[in-house]
Design a protein around this motif. Sequence first.
Motif, PDB file in Angstrom:
ATOM      1  N   ARG A  88      40.446  43.966  31.446  1.00 53.24           N
ATOM      2  CA  ARG A  88      40.299  42.561  31.862  1.00 53.24           C
ATOM      3  C   ARG A  88      40.136  41.600  30.688  1.00 53.24           C
ATOM      4  NH1 ARG A  88      41.022  40.210  36.957  1.00 53.24           N
ATOM      5  NH2 ARG A  88      40.454  38.035  36.698  1.00 53.24           N
ATOM      6  N   GLN A  89      39.473  42.028  29.628  1.00 53.39           N
ATOM      7  CA  GLN A  89      39.162  41.118  28.533  1.00 53.39           C
ATOM      8  C   GLN A  89      40.422  40.528  27.913  1.00 53.39           C
ATOM      9  OE1 GLN A  89      36.230  39.944  27.700  1.00 53.39           O
ATOM     10  NE2 GLN A  89      37.095  38.675  26.061  1.00 53.39           N
ATOM     11  N   ILE A  90      41.412  41.368  27.650  1.00 54.45           N
ATOM     12  CA  ILE A  90      42.654  40.896  27.037  1.00 54.45           C
ATOM     13  C   ILE A  90      43.359  39.900  27.957  1.00 54.45           C
ATOM     14  CG2 ILE A  90      44.940  41.600  26.221  1.00 54.45           C
ATOM     15  CD1 ILE A  90      42.673  42.403  24.370  1.00 54.45           C
ATOM     16  N   LEU A  91      43.374  40.192  29.248  1.00 57.39           N
ATOM     17  CA  LEU A  91      43.997  39.295  30.213  1.00 57.39           C
ATOM     18  C   LEU A  91      43.289  37.948  30.223  1.00 57.39           C
ATOM     19  CD1 LEU A  91      46.215  39.106  32.383  1.00 57.39           C
ATOM     20  CD2 LEU A  91      44.581  40.059  34.023  1.00 57.39           C
ATOM     21  N   VAL A 165      35.025  31.931  32.562  1.00 53.22           N
ATOM     22  CA  VAL A 165      35.947  33.059  32.439  1.00 53.22           C
ATOM     23  C   VAL A 165      35.240  34.396  32.333  1.00 53.22           C
ATOM     24  CG1 VAL A 165      36.157  32.936  29.924  1.00 53.22           C
ATOM     25  CG2 VAL A 165      38.065  33.815  31.276  1.00 53.22           C
ATOM     26  N   GLY A 166      34.036  34.425  31.788  1.00 49.38           N
ATOM     27  CA  GLY A 166      33.323  35.684  31.627  1.00 49.38           C
ATOM     28  C   GLY A 166      32.551  36.119  32.850  1.00 49.38           C
ATOM     29  N   GLN A 167      32.549  35.286  33.902  1.00 47.44           N
ATOM     30  CA  GLN A 167      31.788  35.595  35.108  1.00 47.44           C
ATOM     31  C   GLN A 167      32.586  36.520  36.031  1.00 47.44           C
ATOM     32  OE1 GLN A 167      28.560  34.610  35.566  1.00 47.44           O
ATOM     33  NE2 GLN A 167      28.819  33.887  33.452  1.00 47.44           N
ATOM     34  N   PRO A 168      31.919  37.199  36.940  1.00 52.00           N
ATOM     35  CA  PRO A 168      32.623  38.062  37.901  1.00 52.00           C
ATOM     36  C   PRO A 168      33.475  37.239  38.857  1.00 52.00           C
ATOM     37  CG  PRO A 168      30.266  38.572  37.818  1.00 52.00           C
ATOM     38  CD  PRO A 168      30.455  37.290  37.090  1.00 52.00           C
TER      39      PRO A 168
END
Length: 293
Positions: A88-91, A165-168
């Motif tokens: 997910r991080q790269i996306l 963006v970093g949230q679920p």
Amino acid sequence: MLPADENMDAFVSNWPHFRDRLVVFLGAGASIGAKNIHGEPLMSAYELRNQLWQTYKHNIQQGPFDPRNLRLMGLEHATAIIEAKTGRQILNETLVRSFSCEKPLWQHIVLPYLRPVSIFTTNYDELVEIGYKNHPGLLDMICYDRHPIPGRRILYKPHGSLSHVGQPIGKGGLVITQFDYLEMISDYREMLRSAMNDFRRTCVIIVGYSFGDMDIGAELYQLRKQSAGIPWYAIFPRSDPEVKKMYSKRFSIEQIDRTFEDFLRDLDEHVDFIPKEHKHERIAALQAAGLIQ
């Protein structure tokens, strides 16, 4: 000179009755013309699908990338496969890079003068938020089903926002894969109902949204069937009698052949709702001052 449009004329005629009960629904078409912080145009879903697949999934040994090979694969399916490969991080990092903007377009800086009861957008970008920074008052951005903060203008973003963006998923994280949609689908109806407040008394202006998202499109369709007491309008540039007829007959929504920018300019020419310093003819001056793109 903009072409005549009978639905635009009808909206102008109804302006005194509608102006205090407006809800604005923004799709991807509302951001057309904007560029990100790297000077690149914001991508459509089709363009984003192609770029992500070419960057993270295409095997160069298979030859040059041809988007036709993806056929009818949607963005949500393609990104689910890419997420399985890259994580997910790269996306998320790619989406932030692609949709981060420093300045709004003219239409976003004058949108607050419409004084909408609420705004609902499926876009990740922060063009609305940046536009509202040039106005007094605070904007309450809501990415999940919660009660708004009293006294603030409300911006609903069910697909998430770059600022979260970093949230679920369901707490502001970006909804992009098919599994993200499955997680969020139960929240859409309540957020739409909240955005439209008493939707039987609300005039909804749908800008640049094609009803291609079956999740939100289906909810809008059902809400409209229950709220036929006041006209709704769809704003997008297409002069096609059959398209207008389809929207009017099947959705009970009247289509206005305008871009978002042209709609606001045309409306202002008729009802004069934009202050002098932000009039359409001052776009060049606003750009020179660094206020808009």
